[in-house]
Design a protein around this motif. Structure first.
Motif, PDB file in Angstrom:
ATOM      1  N   TYR A 135      38.061  26.074  32.396  1.00  0.00           N
ATOM      2  CA  TYR A 135      36.733  26.133  33.087  1.00  0.00           C
ATOM      3  C   TYR A 135      37.055  26.972  34.188  1.00  0.00           C
ATOM      4  O   TYR A 135      36.151  27.885  34.887  1.00  0.00           O
ATOM      5  CB  TYR A 135      36.187  24.832  33.328  1.00  0.00           C
ATOM      6  CG  TYR A 135      35.384  24.399  32.136  1.00  0.00           C
ATOM      7  CD1 TYR A 135      34.007  24.778  32.067  1.00  0.00           C
ATOM      8  CD2 TYR A 135      36.180  23.563  31.210  1.00  0.00           C
ATOM      9  CE1 TYR A 135      33.339  24.269  30.562  1.00  0.00           C
ATOM     10  CE2 TYR A 135      35.431  22.982  30.088  1.00  0.00           C
ATOM     11  CZ  TYR A 135      34.062  23.454  29.830  1.00  0.00           C
ATOM     12  OH  TYR A 135      33.342  22.937  28.650  1.00  0.00           O
ATOM     13  N   VAL A 228      31.161  28.914  27.729  1.00  0.00           N
ATOM     14  CA  VAL A 228      30.903  27.873  28.457  1.00  0.00           C
ATOM     15  C   VAL A 228      29.674  27.394  27.796  1.00  0.00           C
ATOM     16  O   VAL A 228      29.472  26.007  27.495  1.00  0.00           O
ATOM     17  CB  VAL A 228      30.716  27.736  29.835  1.00  0.00           C
ATOM     18  CG1 VAL A 228      30.083  26.771  30.579  1.00  0.00           C
ATOM     19  CG2 VAL A 228      32.087  28.279  30.660  1.00  0.00           C
ATOM     20  N   GLY A 232      31.788  24.909  24.619  1.00  0.00           N
ATOM     21  CA  GLY A 232      32.617  23.777  25.494  1.00  0.00           C
ATOM     22  C   GLY A 232      33.020  22.776  24.795  1.00  0.00           C
ATOM     23  O   GLY A 232      32.394  22.230  23.717  1.00  0.00           O
ATOM     24  N   GLY A 239      29.192  21.561  31.588  1.00  0.00           N
ATOM     25  CA  GLY A 239      29.729  23.056  31.800  1.00  0.00           C
ATOM     26  C   GLY A 239      29.275  23.937  32.734  1.00  0.00           C
ATOM     27  O   GLY A 239      29.727  24.514  33.622  1.00  0.00           O
TER      28      GLY A 239
END
Length: 392
Positions: A135, A228, A232, A239
């Motif tokens: 991330y 994302v 994710g 996210g």
């Protein structure tokens, strides 16, 4: 900055306490976790600090190429040492890693990890804490894209858009499942496509030609958002909250430097907090955490960062700032030490403060050693490489 080091130190300590509690404080963990997710508390603090620091680093350098170079030499040396150590411990039967990758192509797993995006590419992490680096890298790609198209001075707007998107996704009838893209096209093809896109985005985004730089950087930002949103490991809403939190950290930096106003920052903070809490409340009954524990952790992270910022001109305890200096080592090394301790002494059925203290008595000197022997030389090599780039 002393206050940022103090926040990093607190964050690293929280994450290490959370994970070590499985082994040494199981009873306390069982009672505390429904009320406070300590790990998320620490992780959200780290994300706020990244948002505050990373865009400023790019703007200070003023060069995407040197930014990526600096990040690579900051992240990869210790990452490689830890991943290599875990792989060795797995071969020795100390760490139980192979079972997590049963039926997966080893080349796909290795390539996914080399991109640092493995948690967004349908591949479990060799070391569980590495999920946050995926991330973080997505955030880097977005920051570079915004910097390249000259929208980097609007982090408050980006944070608000992401936070509202998180709230909308939390109440939507259709929510993508974790690793949805990998399920559709397969982990191998996705890793191959995303790896190629990442390399192209970084290389073109670092080009001296604007005709190549802009599309390359934008492609990197699009890649980050798609992964994302649709692949994710955490739910879509979380996210998006993670990205919103990092851009909130950037907005704080803008307001502190006088490039934005305090009322604007207050409005942005309110929107992000309300949307995050609302999203968790709407979708917080998932298996991976308890709703109340996540919300409490999130709000405490925001409060801790805000208090530290308000006290930034004060002198923080030296022990806390030192802990912040070695926080990356603490973060990556503690799971390795836990794997060894699990094998050697096992896990306690009842709380043992003595073993918890002993764990940190070993962890902190070990982390100081890896900082000195691995992180510092990596940073020095990075500076030399950047100086050569600037001289050409």
């Amino acid at each position: 900055m002393g206050w940022l080091d103090a926040v990093r130190g607190i964050a690293a300590l929280l994450v290490a306490v959370d994970h070590s509690s499985y082994a040494f404080l199981a009873e306390s963990r069982e009672h505390l976790m429904p009320q406070l997710n300590i790990g998320r508390y620490g992780v959200m603090l780290f994300f706020l600090v990244s948002g505050y620091v990373i865009p400023a680093s790019l703007e200070r350098r003023g060069c995407v190429r040197t930014f990526w170079t600096g990040r690579a030499f900051r992240v990869y040396p210790l990452w490689a040492a830890v991943v290599g150590t875990v792989a060795l411990l797995d071969q020795l039967g100390v760490a139980q890693v192979r079972a997590r990758f049963a039926g997966r192509d080893p080349v796909t797993v290795a390539v996914a990890h080399l991109t640092l995006l493995q948690e967004l590419l349908g591949t479990p992490s060799v070391v569980l804490v590495l999920w946050t680096l995926s991330y973080e890298l997505a955030f880097y790609l977005l920051v570079v894209a915004l910097f390249t198209v000259r929208l980097h001075r609007r982090p408050a707007t980006v944070a608000v858009v992401l936070a509202i998107s998180a709230a909308v996704s939390a109440t939507a009838a259709f929510v993508p499942r974790p690793w949805a893209l990998s399920s559709v096209i397969g982990a191998g093809p996705l890793v191959a496509l995303a790896s190629a896109a990442l390399v192209i985005a970084v290389r073109l985004g670092s080009s001296g030609s604007s005709a190549l730089r802009v599309p390359g950087a934008v492609a990197g930002g699009v890649l980050a958002l798609v992964l994302v949103a649709f692949n994710g490991t955490v739910p879509l809403w979380e996210g998006l909250v993670i990205l919103a939190v990092m851009f909130l950290g950037t907005a704080v930096r803008r307001a502190e430097s006088g490039e934005s106003t305090l009322p604007r920052l207050a409005r942005t903070t309110a929107v992000v907090l309300v949307c995050a809490v609302g999203s968790a409340y709407a979708q917080g009954d998932g298996d991976h955490f308890v709703r109340r524990g996540w919300i409490t952790a999130f709000l405490l992270a925001a409060l801790t960062f805000g208090v530290a910022l308000a006290l930034r001109r004060r002198t923080f305890p030296r022990a806390l700032t030192w802990l912040g200096t070695i926080s990356y080592s603490v973060y990556l090394v503690h799971p390795v030490l836990l794997a060894v301790s699990d094998r050697v002494i096992g896990r306690c059925r009842h709380d043992s403060l003595l073993l918890e203290a002993a764990f940190f008595a070993v962890l902190l000197p070990l982390s100081a050693l890896t900082y000195r022997l691995i992180e510092l030389p990596g940073l020095a090599r990075g500076r030399r490489r950047i100086n050569r780039i600037r001289s050409t």
